[in-house]
Design an enzyme around this catalytic site. Structure first.
Site, PDB file in Angstrom:
ATOM      1  N   CYS A   1       0.850  -1.191   0.000  1.00 53.13           N
ATOM      2  CA  CYS A   1       0.000   0.000   0.000  1.00 53.13           C
ATOM      3  C   CYS A   1       0.880   1.233   0.000  1.00 53.13           C
ATOM      4  O   CYS A   1       1.475   1.577   1.025  1.00 53.13           O
ATOM      5  CB  CYS A   1      -0.923  -0.013   1.218  1.00 53.13           C
TER       6      CYS A   1
ATOM      7  N   GLU B   1      -3.235   0.558  -6.326  1.00 53.15           N
ATOM      8  CA  GLU B   1      -2.194  -0.388  -6.715  1.00 53.15           C
ATOM      9  C   GLU B   1      -1.943  -0.237  -8.213  1.00 53.15           C
ATOM     10  O   GLU B   1      -2.776   0.302  -8.936  1.00 53.15           O
ATOM     11  CB  GLU B   1      -2.623  -1.816  -6.366  1.00 53.15           C
TER      12      GLU B   1
END
Length: 249
Positions: A2, A113
């Site tokens: 993340c 992402e």
């Protein structure tokens, strides 16, 4: 993994969802939160709160997204640690104390992402709960103290192996806590790391939806809500040859 996330929900939803009280104006919508920036962390208060009082059970604090162990003498020489491998945190000197005594929850609306495209560029995706609502990332917090007496609160997000839905994008994903597990994770007085280890696992496969978005998210200084607008056409991913970009800690 993340490296960016968002927090755009209403103040009342945050207070109700995480059992905290927030000051006015503390949380404007943020669509592109990057490492080293201030983020919100929810923790158990140091003092036990009265069962008959009006205070919420937990407190919210602003911390720097980038964990610094308390023993580090020169934080500018410490790498920017925004993700922490949950599988080895208990074994590492850097995180052992925080896992015992300073577990936190980091609220989010979704995270981002990237996946390599056929043309070699990286296609960004916005990942959010399929049925709406907030995310509670499992995190660790530490307060770094300078020799001059100044202090800085810091935190990192724990990660685990990606589940089946997210694995094509990246082999790692943030640890997401279910609401019923918040109390157990935050109760550092009664729950040792071994007691909460089972919480450090991938979220169920149907929890997230993955939305392809534009390259605007690549610029950490771009703060507009349109970073989350879906692309009209589905991008073509490059053949999967494995992704070796893992957490370093």
């Amino acid at each position: 993994m993340c490296g960016r996330f968002s927090l755009t929900t209403q103040k009342q939803q945050l207070e109700d969802g995480f059992g905290v009280a927030l000051g006015e104006g503390i949380l404007p919508p943020r669509f592109n939160i990057a490492p080293s920036q201030p983020i919100l962390a929810v923790r158990q208060p140091e003092a036990t709160r009265s069962e008959t009082g009006n205070l919420p059970p937990y407190e919210a604090v602003l911390v720097r997204w980038g964990f610094i162990p308390a023993w580090v003498k020169a934080p500018e020489q410490w790498p920017l640690t925004f993700n922490i491998r949950s599988e080895t945190a208990a074994e590492k000197r850097s995180f052992r104390n925080a896992l015992h005594y300073h577990r936190v929850i980091i609220p989010a609306s979704g995270f981002y992402e990237w996946q390599k495209r056929k043309n070699g560029a990286a296609q960004p995706y916005f990942i959010r709960p399929k049925h709406g609502g907030l995310i509670g990332f499992a995190g660790l917090m530490e307060t770094w103290s300078n020799a001059d007496g100044s202090q800085m609160d810091t935190a990192g997000i724990l990660t685990t192996n990606a589940g089946a839905v997210l694995k094509p994008l990246h082999p790692r994903q943030p640890v997401v806590l279910m609401r019923e597990d918040f109390a157990g994770w935050l109760d550092v007085r009664n729950n040792r790391p071994k007691d909460v280890q089972e919480l450090l696992k991938p979220v169920m496969d149907d929890f997230f939806e993955i939305i392809p978005i534009s390259d605007k998210i690549n610029n950490a200084r771009y703060l507009g809500a349109d970073v989350q607008e879906p692309l009209a056409e589905q991008p073509q991913a490059a053949p999967d040859k494995g992704n070796s970009q893992l957490d370093l800690f």
